[in-house]
Design a protein around this motif. Structure first.
Motif, PDB file in Angstrom:
ATOM      1  N   PRO A  50       0.831  -1.202   0.000  1.00 31.10           N
ATOM      2  CA  PRO A  50       0.000   0.000   0.000  1.00 31.10           C
ATOM      3  C   PRO A  50       0.868   1.255   0.000  1.00 31.10           C
ATOM      4  CG  PRO A  50       0.038  -0.993   2.173  1.00 31.10           C
ATOM      5  CD  PRO A  50       0.781  -1.935   1.250  1.00 31.10           C
ATOM      6  N   ASP A  51       0.326   2.317  -0.590  1.00 26.70           N
ATOM      7  CA  ASP A  51       1.043   3.589  -0.569  1.00 26.70           C
ATOM      8  C   ASP A  51       1.055   4.109   0.858  1.00 26.70           C
ATOM      9  OD1 ASP A  51       1.496   3.561  -3.273  1.00 26.70           O
ATOM     10  OD2 ASP A  51      -0.314   4.691  -3.751  1.00 26.70           O
ATOM     11  N   ILE A  52       2.222   4.573   1.273  1.00 25.16           N
ATOM     12  CA  ILE A  52       2.377   5.106   2.617  1.00 25.16           C
ATOM     13  C   ILE A  52       2.185   6.617   2.549  1.00 25.16           C
ATOM     14  CG2 ILE A  52       3.984   5.398   4.549  1.00 25.16           C
ATOM     15  CD1 ILE A  52       3.095   2.509   4.097  1.00 25.16           C
ATOM     16  N   GLY A  53       1.402   7.139   3.448  1.00 28.23           N
ATOM     17  CA  GLY A  53       1.229   8.579   3.519  1.00 28.23           C
ATOM     18  C   GLY A  53      -0.155   9.022   3.078  1.00 28.23           C
ATOM     19  N   VAL A  54      -0.318  10.352   3.030  1.00 27.48           N
ATOM     20  CA  VAL A  54      -1.592  10.975   2.679  1.00 27.48           C
ATOM     21  C   VAL A  54      -1.350  12.085   1.675  1.00 27.48           C
ATOM     22  CG1 VAL A  54      -2.736  10.381   4.855  1.00 27.48           C
ATOM     23  CG2 VAL A  54      -1.418  12.484   4.688  1.00 27.48           C
ATOM     24  N   ASP A  55      -2.435  12.632   1.141  1.00 31.13           N
ATOM     25  CA  ASP A  55      -2.332  13.597   0.048  1.00 31.13           C
ATOM     26  C   ASP A  55      -1.840  14.981   0.457  1.00 31.13           C
ATOM     27  OD1 ASP A  55      -3.180  11.700  -1.792  1.00 31.13           O
ATOM     28  OD2 ASP A  55      -5.293  12.200  -1.481  1.00 31.13           O
ATOM     29  N   SER A  56      -2.077  15.396   1.698  1.00 34.66           N
ATOM     30  CA  SER A  56      -1.675  16.749   2.098  1.00 34.66           C
ATOM     31  C   SER A  56      -1.030  16.728   3.480  1.00 34.66           C
ATOM     32  CB  SER A  56      -2.877  17.688   2.111  1.00 34.66           C
ATOM     33  OG  SER A  56      -3.733  17.375   3.189  1.00 34.66           O
ATOM     34  N   ALA A  57      -0.251  17.756   3.734  1.00 32.63           N
ATOM     35  CA  ALA A  57       0.400  17.875   5.043  1.00 32.63           C
ATOM     36  C   ALA A  57      -0.633  18.087   6.139  1.00 32.63           C
ATOM     37  CB  ALA A  57       1.407  19.025   5.024  1.00 32.63           C
ATOM     38  N   THR A  58      -1.674  18.823   5.851  1.00 32.46           N
ATOM     39  CA  THR A  58      -2.731  19.066   6.834  1.00 32.46           C
ATOM     40  C   THR A  58      -3.437  17.761   7.198  1.00 32.46           C
ATOM     41  OG1 THR A  58      -3.042  21.268   5.921  1.00 32.46           O
ATOM     42  CG2 THR A  58      -4.806  20.420   7.306  1.00 32.46           C
ATOM     43  N   GLU A  59      -3.701  16.933   6.195  1.00 31.76           N
ATOM     44  CA  GLU A  59      -4.323  15.632   6.463  1.00 31.76           C
ATOM     45  C   GLU A  59      -3.395  14.756   7.302  1.00 31.76           C
ATOM     46  OE1 GLU A  59      -6.172  11.750   4.103  1.00 31.76           O
ATOM     47  OE2 GLU A  59      -5.395  13.434   2.941  1.00 31.76           O
ATOM     48  N   LEU A  60      -2.091  14.827   7.036  1.00 31.09           N
ATOM     49  CA  LEU A  60      -1.117  14.069   7.829  1.00 31.09           C
ATOM     50  C   LEU A  60      -1.192  14.495   9.294  1.00 31.09           C
ATOM     51  CD1 LEU A  60       1.308  12.093   7.991  1.00 31.09           C
ATOM     52  CD2 LEU A  60       2.769  14.076   7.540  1.00 31.09           C
ATOM     53  N   ARG A  61      -1.203  15.808   9.546  1.00 28.40           N
ATOM     54  CA  ARG A  61      -1.280  16.313  10.917  1.00 28.40           C
ATOM     55  C   ARG A  61      -2.555  15.833  11.600  1.00 28.40           C
ATOM     56  NH1 ARG A  61      -3.644  18.999  14.337  1.00 28.40           N
ATOM     57  NH2 ARG A  61      -5.318  19.606  12.952  1.00 28.40           N
ATOM     58  N   THR A  62      -3.683  15.959  10.910  1.00 29.39           N
ATOM     59  CA  THR A  62      -4.981  15.578  11.479  1.00 29.39           C
ATOM     60  C   THR A  62      -5.031  14.083  11.788  1.00 29.39           C
ATOM     61  OG1 THR A  62      -6.043  17.351  10.237  1.00 29.39           O
ATOM     62  CG2 THR A  62      -7.473  15.595  11.071  1.00 29.39           C
ATOM     63  N   ARG A  63      -4.606  13.276  10.837  1.00 24.17           N
ATOM     64  CA  ARG A  63      -4.670  11.816  11.042  1.00 24.17           C
ATOM     65  C   ARG A  63      -3.691  11.346  12.110  1.00 24.17           C
ATOM     66  NH1 ARG A  63      -4.980   8.437   5.641  1.00 24.17           N
ATOM     67  NH2 ARG A  63      -4.879   6.818   7.224  1.00 24.17           N
ATOM     68  N   LEU A  64      -2.485  11.949  12.155  1.00 27.68           N
ATOM     69  CA  LEU A  64      -1.512  11.568  13.187  1.00 27.68           C
ATOM     70  C   LEU A  64      -2.038  11.924  14.567  1.00 27.68           C
ATOM     71  CD1 LEU A  64       1.231  10.412  13.980  1.00 27.68           C
ATOM     72  CD2 LEU A  64       2.197  12.701  13.630  1.00 27.68           C
ATOM     73  N   GLU A  65      -2.577  13.136  14.712  1.00 25.34           N
ATOM     74  CA  GLU A  65      -3.131  13.552  16.006  1.00 25.34           C
ATOM     75  C   GLU A  65      -4.283  12.630  16.419  1.00 25.34           C
ATOM     76  OE1 GLU A  65      -3.361  17.865  17.117  1.00 25.34           O
ATOM     77  OE2 GLU A  65      -5.509  17.426  16.950  1.00 25.34           O
ATOM     78  N   HIS A  66      -5.139  12.309  15.492  1.00 26.23           N
ATOM     79  CA  HIS A  66      -6.267  11.401  15.773  1.00 26.23           C
ATOM     80  C   HIS A  66      -5.757  10.017  16.185  1.00 26.23           C
ATOM     81  CE1 HIS A  66      -9.433   8.492  14.641  1.00 26.23           C
ATOM     82  NE2 HIS A  66     -10.228   9.389  15.188  1.00 26.23           N
ATOM     83  N   ALA A  67      -4.786   9.493  15.455  1.00 25.17           N
ATOM     84  CA  ALA A  67      -4.240   8.162  15.753  1.00 25.17           C
ATOM     85  C   ALA A  67      -3.587   8.122  17.126  1.00 25.17           C
ATOM     86  CB  ALA A  67      -3.238   7.754  14.675  1.00 25.17           C
TER      87      ALA A  67
END
Length: 153
Positions: A50-67
């Motif tokens: 699977p591709d690692i990562g997300v489409d935007s830096a903002t989405e990365l921040r949001t998903r990391l904080e949620h996780a």
């Protein structure tokens, strides 16, 4: 040795060299087939990762904080650049450490900017009232933003 020794006569009486496979030729053929099969299987396995990562830096921040706040090791596994065979174990250990220290109220801030970050600052509280913070490297690779767990070169 006669000129026709080892020849088989074909239908038009021409000499044809004996083409019966030897053990050596058979062994080389079998080994070659195994090597080719291994290369094909390895290529397919790599291409199906699977591709690692997300489409935007903002989405990365949001998903990391949620996780981190929800102790979701599967989501962390999808955000980190880590060898796929070990990513799940690493993510579980990462979450286990947060549980061990009683981490809560975790926030993630992208630095130096949210549009083009190079780091993610993770901050939160511990069960004893202390605070903690640490940095992760952030990188865009092949169009995907992800957490890099190795220092930049």
């Amino acid at each position: 040795m006669t000129p026709n020794q080892g020849c088989l006569k074909s239908f038009n009486n021409t000499c044809k060299v004996n083409t019966v496979p030897t053990r050596r030729n058979l062994f080389i053929s079998v080994v070659s087939l195994f090597v080719i099969a291994w290369i094909v299987i390895a290529t397919l396995a790599i291409s199906r990762q699977p591709d690692i990562g997300v489409d935007s830096a903002t989405e990365l921040r949001t998903r990391l904080e949620h996780a981190l706040n929800n102790r979701d090791s599967v989501e962390i596994e999808e955000l980190i650049a880590y060898p796929p065979s070990d990513a799940d174990e690493f993510a579980k250990n990462y979450i286990g450490e947060l549980v061990r220290i009683g981490a809560h109220s975790i926030s993630v801030t992208l630095q130096p900017s949210t549009e083009n970050p190079s780091r993610a600052l993770v901050e939160g509280g511990r069960s004893g009232g202390e605070v903690f913070s640490y940095l992760h490297n952030v990188r865009k690779s092949q169009g995907q933003w992800r957490i890099e767990l190795t220092p930049p070169v």
